[in-house]
Scaffold this motif. Structure first.
Motif, PDB file in Angstrom:
ATOM      1  N   CYS A 181       0.838  -1.201   0.000  1.00  0.00           N
ATOM      2  CA  CYS A 181       0.000   0.000   0.000  1.00  0.00           C
ATOM      3  C   CYS A 181       0.872   1.251   0.000  1.00  0.00           C
ATOM      4  N   SER A 182       0.612   2.153  -0.974  1.00  0.00           N
ATOM      5  CA  SER A 182       1.417   3.375  -1.031  1.00  0.00           C
ATOM      6  C   SER A 182       0.936   4.381   0.013  1.00  0.00           C
ATOM      7  N   GLY A 183      -0.271   4.137   0.561  1.00  0.00           N
ATOM      8  CA  GLY A 183      -0.798   5.048   1.570  1.00  0.00           C
ATOM      9  C   GLY A 183      -0.198   4.780   2.945  1.00  0.00           C
ATOM     10  N   CYS A 184      -0.310   3.518   3.397  1.00  0.00           N
ATOM     11  CA  CYS A 184       0.128   3.225   4.767  1.00  0.00           C
ATOM     12  C   CYS A 184       1.342   2.302   4.822  1.00  0.00           C
ATOM     13  N   GLY A 185       1.779   1.799   3.663  1.00  0.00           N
ATOM     14  CA  GLY A 185       2.970   0.954   3.651  1.00  0.00           C
ATOM     15  C   GLY A 185       2.707  -0.504   4.008  1.00  0.00           C
ATOM     16  N   HIS A 186       1.455  -0.827   4.274  1.00  0.00           N
ATOM     17  CA  HIS A 186       1.127  -2.207   4.638  1.00  0.00           C
ATOM     18  C   HIS A 186       1.381  -3.152   3.454  1.00  0.00           C
ATOM     19  N   VAL A 187       1.905  -4.325   3.766  1.00  0.00           N
ATOM     20  CA  VAL A 187       2.133  -5.334   2.744  1.00  0.00           C
ATOM     21  C   VAL A 187       0.972  -6.312   2.761  1.00  0.00           C
ATOM     22  N   GLY A 188       0.267  -6.383   1.636  1.00  0.00           N
ATOM     23  CA  GLY A 188      -0.829  -7.352   1.554  1.00  0.00           C
ATOM     24  C   GLY A 188      -2.168  -6.692   1.328  1.00  0.00           C
ATOM     25  N   GLY A 189      -2.996  -7.355   0.551  1.00  0.00           N
ATOM     26  CA  GLY A 189      -4.314  -6.840   0.230  1.00  0.00           C
ATOM     27  C   GLY A 189      -4.941  -7.795  -0.744  1.00  0.00           C
ATOM     28  N   TRP A 190      -6.000  -7.376  -1.381  1.00  0.00           N
ATOM     29  CA  TRP A 190      -6.621  -8.249  -2.370  1.00  0.00           C
ATOM     30  C   TRP A 190      -7.004  -7.454  -3.614  1.00  0.00           C
ATOM     31  N   GLN A 191      -7.177  -8.191  -4.700  1.00  0.00           N
ATOM     32  CA  GLN A 191      -7.506  -7.541  -5.959  1.00  0.00           C
ATOM     33  C   GLN A 191      -9.018  -7.492  -6.123  1.00  0.00           C
ATOM     34  N   LEU A 192      -9.519  -6.343  -6.535  1.00  0.00           N
ATOM     35  CA  LEU A 192     -10.953  -6.160  -6.733  1.00  0.00           C
ATOM     36  C   LEU A 192     -11.327  -6.548  -8.160  1.00  0.00           C
ATOM     37  N   GLY A 193     -12.622  -6.629  -8.385  1.00  0.00           N
ATOM     38  CA  GLY A 193     -13.119  -7.023  -9.700  1.00  0.00           C
ATOM     39  C   GLY A 193     -12.649  -6.108 -10.817  1.00  0.00           C
ATOM     40  N   ASP A 194     -12.466  -4.818 -10.507  1.00  0.00           N
ATOM     41  CA  ASP A 194     -12.049  -3.883 -11.556  1.00  0.00           C
ATOM     42  C   ASP A 194     -10.532  -3.854 -11.751  1.00  0.00           C
ATOM     43  N   GLY A 195      -9.807  -4.773 -11.090  1.00  0.00           N
ATOM     44  CA  GLY A 195      -8.366  -4.860 -11.285  1.00  0.00           C
ATOM     45  C   GLY A 195      -7.570  -4.084 -10.251  1.00  0.00           C
ATOM     46  N   ARG A 196      -8.250  -3.193  -9.506  1.00  0.00           N
ATOM     47  CA  ARG A 196      -7.519  -2.431  -8.501  1.00  0.00           C
ATOM     48  C   ARG A 196      -7.227  -3.302  -7.278  1.00  0.00           C
ATOM     49  N   PHE A 197      -6.321  -2.808  -6.435  1.00  0.00           N
ATOM     50  CA  PHE A 197      -5.999  -3.521  -5.206  1.00  0.00           C
ATOM     51  C   PHE A 197      -6.569  -2.762  -4.016  1.00  0.00           C
ATOM     52  N   GLU A 198      -6.967  -3.529  -3.002  1.00  0.00           N
ATOM     53  CA  GLU A 198      -7.431  -2.892  -1.779  1.00  0.00           C
ATOM     54  C   GLU A 198      -6.500  -3.293  -0.648  1.00  0.00           C
ATOM     55  N   CYS A 199      -6.028  -2.264   0.076  1.00  0.00           N
ATOM     56  CA  CYS A 199      -5.109  -2.520   1.187  1.00  0.00           C
ATOM     57  C   CYS A 199      -5.849  -3.239   2.315  1.00  0.00           C
ATOM     58  N   ALA A 200      -5.223  -4.293   2.852  1.00  0.00           N
ATOM     59  CA  ALA A 200      -5.854  -5.062   3.920  1.00  0.00           C
ATOM     60  C   ALA A 200      -5.875  -4.280   5.230  1.00  0.00           C
ATOM     61  N   ALA A 201      -5.013  -3.281   5.356  1.00  0.00           N
ATOM     62  CA  ALA A 201      -4.962  -2.531   6.611  1.00  0.00           C
ATOM     63  C   ALA A 201      -5.846  -1.291   6.588  1.00  0.00           C
ATOM     64  N   CYS A 202      -5.630  -0.411   5.593  1.00  0.00           N
ATOM     65  CA  CYS A 202      -6.351   0.870   5.625  1.00  0.00           C
ATOM     66  C   CYS A 202      -7.501   0.935   4.620  1.00  0.00           C
ATOM     67  N   GLY A 203      -7.622  -0.077   3.780  1.00  0.00           N
ATOM     68  CA  GLY A 203      -8.748  -0.110   2.849  1.00  0.00           C
ATOM     69  C   GLY A 203      -8.582   0.775   1.616  1.00  0.00           C
ATOM     70  N   ALA A 204      -7.418   1.444   1.489  1.00  0.00           N
ATOM     71  CA  ALA A 204      -7.200   2.305   0.320  1.00  0.00           C
ATOM     72  C   ALA A 204      -7.189   1.449  -0.943  1.00  0.00           C
ATOM     73  N   ARG A 205      -7.757   2.001  -2.014  1.00  0.00           N
ATOM     74  CA  ARG A 205      -7.791   1.272  -3.272  1.00  0.00           C
ATOM     75  C   ARG A 205      -6.868   1.950  -4.271  1.00  0.00           C
ATOM     76  N   THR A 206      -6.118   1.135  -4.970  1.00  0.00           N
ATOM     77  CA  THR A 206      -5.168   1.709  -5.919  1.00  0.00           C
ATOM     78  C   THR A 206      -4.912   0.723  -7.052  1.00  0.00           C
ATOM     79  N   SER A 207      -4.344   1.232  -8.142  1.00  0.00           N
ATOM     80  CA  SER A 207      -3.981   0.350  -9.256  1.00  0.00           C
ATOM     81  C   SER A 207      -2.480   0.440  -9.482  1.00  0.00           C
ATOM     82  N   ALA A 208      -1.960  -0.478 -10.282  1.00  0.00           N
ATOM     83  CA  ALA A 208      -0.517  -0.499 -10.535  1.00  0.00           C
ATOM     84  C   ALA A 208      -0.050   0.754 -11.266  1.00  0.00           C
ATOM     85  N   THR A 209      -0.974   1.411 -11.956  1.00  0.00           N
ATOM     86  CA  THR A 209      -0.570   2.612 -12.696  1.00  0.00           C
ATOM     87  C   THR A 209      -0.670   3.877 -11.843  1.00  0.00           C
ATOM     88  N   ALA A 210      -1.421   3.813 -10.737  1.00  0.00           N
ATOM     89  CA  ALA A 210      -1.586   5.009  -9.899  1.00  0.00           C
ATOM     90  C   ALA A 210      -0.250   5.465  -9.346  1.00  0.00           C
TER      91      ALA A 210
END
Ligand code: ZN
Length: 351
Positions: free
Chosen positions: A44-73
């Motif tokens: 996660c680029s927001g909180c630095g947490h390692v780990g999350g899951w991929q959403l249906g639209d291809g983005r990732f959601e941080c397992a710690a803070c819930g921030a959503r981001t994509s590889a291009t962001a």
């Protein structure tokens, strides 16, 4: 960042054929960028947490803070409306053509709608080439100044400033003969302060700096470098004593006149010089695919480059099709509305 020695054919394409079969869709490209950016899994680029899951639209959601981001962001591909397949092809051409590619050729070969879009893509790629903290030149380093710009090739007329831009050049000498890496950057004048600033940015302290007889080099090198000065060297004699800087500056000028037809304005000269240096320093790379990988690796790790930062001095379209008044604002060229059918490049294998 991925391990420093990627494997050909497994981690980067070895040929145009492999390139085309690996990156035929935007999803393929996104997968690759995800792997380049998070080789050990999502961070996660927001909180630095390692780990999350991929959403249906291809983005990732941080397992710690819930921030959503994509590889291009947060990279140079952030919020781009240009398909990633087009970006990847541009990057392939940029990296694999020995002399690079001009905005006009890129526009034509990818059938990109506007010259400005092609121009901005290439400038974004150039912007990633300089890593902060890259290693400075070492050992025996020739240093000189030259003038770039104007129509004449290889002209070196004294130190007074004319229409041309003064550019400092540094080239490593390799024993027993030949040259290593180079650096080039515009400098405001040939004073000791300007030359010293260039040296500190580009040459490791303790290196031997070899120059002609220009006096300001004495103060520019003081206490930081071993100074080897060839007083009174000029003309053919200077060419013999400083062959590296003469070779590099004439190659750079030929490249600017050839690939870019001399259409390089002062404001963007530094980024063109960075591209030249990047190419020169990789001239012995056996694999162009590896250069492609390096450019993408840098791009996936580089902050977004805003269009307004690129257009300090926008270049006119050399072949305008419409009168300037009917053209859109730069923002609309760069970010067309979502419902505008993008004129996709005719990439082999693309659906
Ligand atoms: Zn987070």
């Amino acid at each position: 960042m991925v391990a420093s020695t990627p494997r050909a054919g497994a981690q980067y394409p070895r040929s145009i054929g492999e390139f085309q079969s690996w990156f035929s869709t935007d999803a393929d490209c996104l997968d690759y960028l995800e792997w380049l950016r998070w080789p050990d899994g999502f961070v996660c680029s927001g909180c630095g947490h390692v780990g999350g899951w991929q959403l249906g639209d291809g983005r990732f959601e941080c397992a710690a803070c819930g921030a959503r981001t994509s590889a291009t962001a947060g990279t140079i591909f952030d919020r781009t409306r240009t398909p990633l397949t087009v970006w990847f092809t541009a990057c392939w051409l940029f990296a694999t053509q020995k002399d690079g590619i001009s905005a006009l050729s890129l526009k034509r070969s990818l059938e990109i709608g506007s010259y400005q879009t092609a121009w901005a893509m290439l400038h974004r790629l150039r912007a990633v080439l300089v890593r902060p903290g890259r290693e400075r030149l070492r050992g025996q380093v020739e240093v000189d100044e030259t003038y770039v710009g104007g129509a004449e090739l290889g002209l070196r007329g004294g130190r007074q400033k004319g229409k041309k831009v003064m550019v400092a050049v540094a080239v490593e000498r390799v024993d027993p003969k030949g040259f290593g890496r180079c650096r080039m950057a515009p400098i405001s004048d040939g004073s000791a302060d300007s030359l010293r600033a260039f040296l500190k940015d580009n040459v490791e302290p303790g290196a031997t700096v070899i120059t002609d007889g220009w006096q300001p080099y004495r103060a520019a090198t003081r206490e930081l470098y071993v100074h080897q000065r060839h007083a009174g060297a000029s003309g053919p004699e200077a060419l013999r004593l400083l062959p590296g800087v003469h070779k590099v500056s004439s190659l750079a000028k030929r490249w600017l006149l050839g690939t870019h037809q001399g259409s390089v304005d002062d404001a963007h000269l530094p980024s063109y010089l960075n591209e030249f240096v990047f190419r020169f320093n990789r001239r012995r790379s056996r694999s162009r695919g590896l250069v492609f990988y390096r450019v993408l690796e840098l791009a996936a790790d580089h902050d977004p480059v805003r269009y307004r930062d690129l257009i300090i001095n926008p270049q006119p379209d050399p072949h305008p099709r419409r009168p300037p008044a009917s053209r859109g604002r730069p923002a609309s060229i760069e970010r067309p509305p979502a419902n505008r059918p993008w004129r996709r490049a005719e990439l082999p294998n693309s659906a």
